[in-house]
Enzyme design. Structure first.
Site, PDB file in Angstrom:
ATOM      1  CG  HIS A   1      -4.665  -6.576 -35.743  1.00 31.92           C
ATOM      2  ND1 HIS A   1      -5.158  -7.454 -36.915  1.00 31.92           N
ATOM      3  CD2 HIS A   1      -3.156  -6.605 -36.011  1.00 31.92           C
ATOM      4  CE1 HIS A   1      -4.170  -7.591 -37.867  1.00 31.92           C
ATOM      5  NE2 HIS A   1      -3.057  -6.949 -37.400  1.00 31.92           N
TER       6      HIS A   1
ATOM      7  CE  LYS B   1      -3.308  -6.706 -43.274  1.00 35.17           C
ATOM      8  NZ  LYS B   1      -3.351  -6.249 -41.700  1.00 35.17           N
TER       9      LYS B   1
ATOM     10  CB  CYS C   1     -12.447  -6.866 -42.969  1.00 36.08           C
ATOM     11  SG  CYS C   1     -13.209  -6.240 -41.635  1.00 36.08           S
TER      12      CYS C   1
ATOM     13  CG  HIS D   1       2.584 -10.657 -36.181  1.00 38.97           C
ATOM     14  ND1 HIS D   1       2.218 -10.028 -37.287  1.00 38.97           N
ATOM     15  CD2 HIS D   1       2.419 -11.729 -36.441  1.00 38.97           C
ATOM     16  CE1 HIS D   1       1.997 -10.893 -38.402  1.00 38.97           C
ATOM     17  NE2 HIS D   1       2.147 -12.038 -37.774  1.00 38.97           N
TER      18      HIS D   1
END
Length: 146
Positions: A37, A64, A104, A137
């Protein structure tokens, strides 16, 4: 007196053994978070950027569905776990300030490479989970692009 030091010494030695493994686990989760990220200074934030970054970061086997890259320095992102963040639902933190991000999105086709992505650029608050003061996360479901 020597006997009373035995249990204390045992606790100390066990603490030395357990602590590094816990720190290493948190460090591994933080590194994974950064890999997935964080991209400090992108040169472009178009569809080709997404396809390239997703491939470089190992997020294309299988493709993904969605991934967001946060553009900024690591210290500012980490600060969301402290002074630049507020508690959010389910033990998450939401940033006080906005970050430049590129999301994305996989644009269909096969879930196997080559993966095609559409880029969505934005400035927004980010929502993350933290452990021991480190982001581990990114919550894609909380704030999604328009």
């Amino acid at each position: 007196m020597t006997m009373s030091l035995g249990p204390l010494l045992l606790v100390f030695v066990l603490g030395l053994i357990v602590t590094p493994s816990t720190l290493a686990q948190n460090d591994a989760r933080y590194i994974k978070f950064l890999t997935q990220h964080h991209h400090a200074n992108p040169t472009g934030q178009n569809d080709r950027y997404c396809e390239s970054m997703m491939r470089q970061r190992g997020l294309t086997s299988p493709c993904k569905d969605r991934n967001t890259f946060i553009h900024g320095n690591r210290d500012n992102i980490k600060a969301v776990c402290g002074e630049n963040g507020n508690p959010y639902e389910n033990n998450l933190r939401i940033s006080i300030s906005e970050f430049q991000v590129t999301t994305c999105r996989h644009i269909g086709g096969s879930p196997r490479p080559p993966c095609r992505y559409r880029a969505f650029r934005d400035f927004r608050r980010i929502v993350i989970a933290c452990e021991n003061g480190f982001p581990v996360h990114f919550d894609e479901s909380i704030i999604s692009p328009k």
